[in-house]
Design a protein around this motif. Structure first.
Motif, mmCIF file in Angstrom:
data_model
loop_
_atom_site.group_PDB
_atom_site.id
_atom_site.type_symbol
_atom_site.label_atom_id
_atom_site.label_comp_id
_atom_site.label_asym_id
_atom_site.label_seq_id
_atom_site.Cartn_x
_atom_site.Cartn_y
_atom_site.Cartn_z
ATOM 1 N N MET A 35 6.079 46.094 -24.517
ATOM 2 C CA MET A 35 5.759 47.486 -24.302
ATOM 3 C C MET A 35 5.845 48.244 -25.634
ATOM 4 S SD MET A 35 7.280 49.907 -21.410
ATOM 5 C CE MET A 35 6.083 51.002 -20.759
ATOM 6 N N THR A 36 4.923 49.135 -25.874
ATOM 7 C CA THR A 36 4.858 49.912 -27.115
ATOM 8 C C THR A 36 5.964 50.965 -27.163
ATOM 9 O OG1 THR A 36 2.469 49.605 -27.197
ATOM 10 C CG2 THR A 36 3.369 51.405 -28.495
ATOM 11 N N ILE A 37 6.526 51.128 -28.344
ATOM 12 C CA ILE A 37 7.499 52.196 -28.589
ATOM 13 C C ILE A 37 6.839 53.179 -29.537
ATOM 14 C CG2 ILE A 37 9.732 52.789 -29.585
ATOM 15 C CD1 ILE A 37 10.711 50.007 -28.755
ATOM 16 N N SER A 38 6.770 54.430 -29.116
ATOM 17 C CA SER A 38 6.137 55.479 -29.915
ATOM 18 C C SER A 38 7.190 56.472 -30.408
ATOM 19 C CB SER A 38 5.095 56.224 -29.071
ATOM 20 O OG SER A 38 5.746 57.014 -28.088
ATOM 21 N N HIS A 59 17.696 57.497 -20.073
ATOM 22 C CA HIS A 59 17.102 57.188 -18.768
ATOM 23 C C HIS A 59 15.597 57.487 -18.752
ATOM 24 C CE1 HIS A 59 17.386 56.048 -14.613
ATOM 25 N NE2 HIS A 59 16.835 57.184 -14.218
ATOM 26 N N ILE A 60 15.154 58.409 -19.585
ATOM 27 C CA ILE A 60 13.734 58.766 -19.634
ATOM 28 C C ILE A 60 12.883 57.555 -20.002
ATOM 29 C CG2 ILE A 60 11.989 60.127 -20.872
ATOM 30 C CD1 ILE A 60 14.086 62.355 -21.104
ATOM 31 N N ALA A 62 8.866 53.448 -18.642
ATOM 32 C CA ALA A 62 8.539 52.026 -18.504
ATOM 33 C C ALA A 62 8.094 51.699 -17.078
ATOM 34 C CB ALA A 62 9.735 51.162 -18.898
ATOM 35 N N LEU A 63 8.591 52.457 -16.123
ATOM 36 C CA LEU A 63 8.208 52.269 -14.719
ATOM 37 C C LEU A 63 6.917 53.008 -14.362
ATOM 38 C CD1 LEU A 63 11.749 52.538 -13.093
ATOM 39 C CD2 LEU A 63 10.357 50.460 -13.367
ATOM 40 N N GLU A 98 16.336 47.839 -24.665
ATOM 41 C CA GLU A 98 17.316 47.572 -23.603
ATOM 42 C C GLU A 98 17.188 48.606 -22.477
ATOM 43 O OE1 GLU A 98 22.102 47.761 -23.483
ATOM 44 O OE2 GLU A 98 21.251 46.594 -25.140
ATOM 45 N N ALA A 99 17.057 49.873 -22.841
ATOM 46 C CA ALA A 99 16.932 50.935 -21.837
ATOM 47 C C ALA A 99 15.631 50.819 -21.047
ATOM 48 C CB ALA A 99 17.021 52.305 -22.502
ATOM 49 N N MET A 100 14.571 50.341 -21.684
ATOM 50 C CA MET A 100 13.282 50.178 -21.002
ATOM 51 C C MET A 100 13.354 49.107 -19.917
ATOM 52 S SD MET A 100 10.533 50.140 -24.076
ATOM 53 C CE MET A 100 9.536 51.561 -24.419
ATOM 54 N N ASN A 101 14.191 48.108 -20.153
ATOM 55 C CA ASN A 101 14.210 46.936 -19.284
ATOM 56 C C ASN A 101 15.349 46.881 -18.277
ATOM 57 O OD1 ASN A 101 11.863 45.674 -20.412
ATOM 58 N ND2 ASN A 101 13.082 45.328 -22.246
#
Length: 184
Positions: free
Chosen positions: A1-4, A16-17, A22-23, A148-151
């Protein structure tokens, strides 16, 4: 997943955002966001332009799965400086993380970055942030925390005002206890 750059800014505001993004959830557009788009950023920071060889407007930089687009990149003879213009009065941590993230991408692309700048229009304040090995290592850790937070679910405790002003509040549905909100 891209991180901008926006992902970084969101993570600094509330980890949490990035999980919600990611969802597939999107931030609601606020009046402040719309007002920020109407600002003539170039006019506000033109006083800086005379000191630089070249001004690059709204570049998009990509390195692996990272993408960033500072408002401007100021090119001196032997280094580059990303510059973001913000509507507010005072420096914020999420803005600092975001501009250091842009510096990191530029550095990874082989551009010599020594500093990054933020300009706050309402406060007429220019902030210069050093970019060295220390900041580079911090951004690498930050990217790891974001992944880590994305997953995975992240437990968050935030002040009431911060949560209620968040563009993701309606999706997050945190539990309020006194003057705090909790996720999970």
């Amino acid at each position: 997943m891209t991180i901008s750059g926006v992902t970084v800014k969101h993570y600094a505001y509330c980890p949490h955002i990035v999980r919600l993004e990611a969802l597939g959830f999107s931030e609601r557009v606020s009046e402040a966001m719309l007002e920020g788009q109407l600002i003539d950023k170039e006019k506000e920071v033109s006083f800086l332009f005379t000191k630089y060889k070249e001004i690059i407007r709204k570049p998009v930089y990509r390195w692996k799965d990272l993408i960033g687009s500072p408002d401007f990149v100021l090119h001196a003879y032997n280094y580059y400086t990303p510059l973001d213009v913000k509507a507010g009065k005072v420096p914020r941590l999420d803005h600092k993380y975001q501009i250091l993230f842009y510096s990191y991408i530029m550095d990874r692309l082989g551009m010599n970055v020594k500093e990054a700048m933020l300009y706050y229009i309402a406060g007429k304040k220019l902030i210069r942030l050093q970019y060295s090995e220390t900041e580079k290592r911090f951004v690498e850790k930050l990217i790891g925390w974001i992944r880590e937070a994305m997953n995975s679910e992240v437990k968050i405790v935030q002040k009431k005002e911060k949560c209620e002003n968040c563009g993701f509040f309606s999706y997050c549905k945190p539990r309020r206890v006194g003057k705090l909100y909790y996720t999970l």
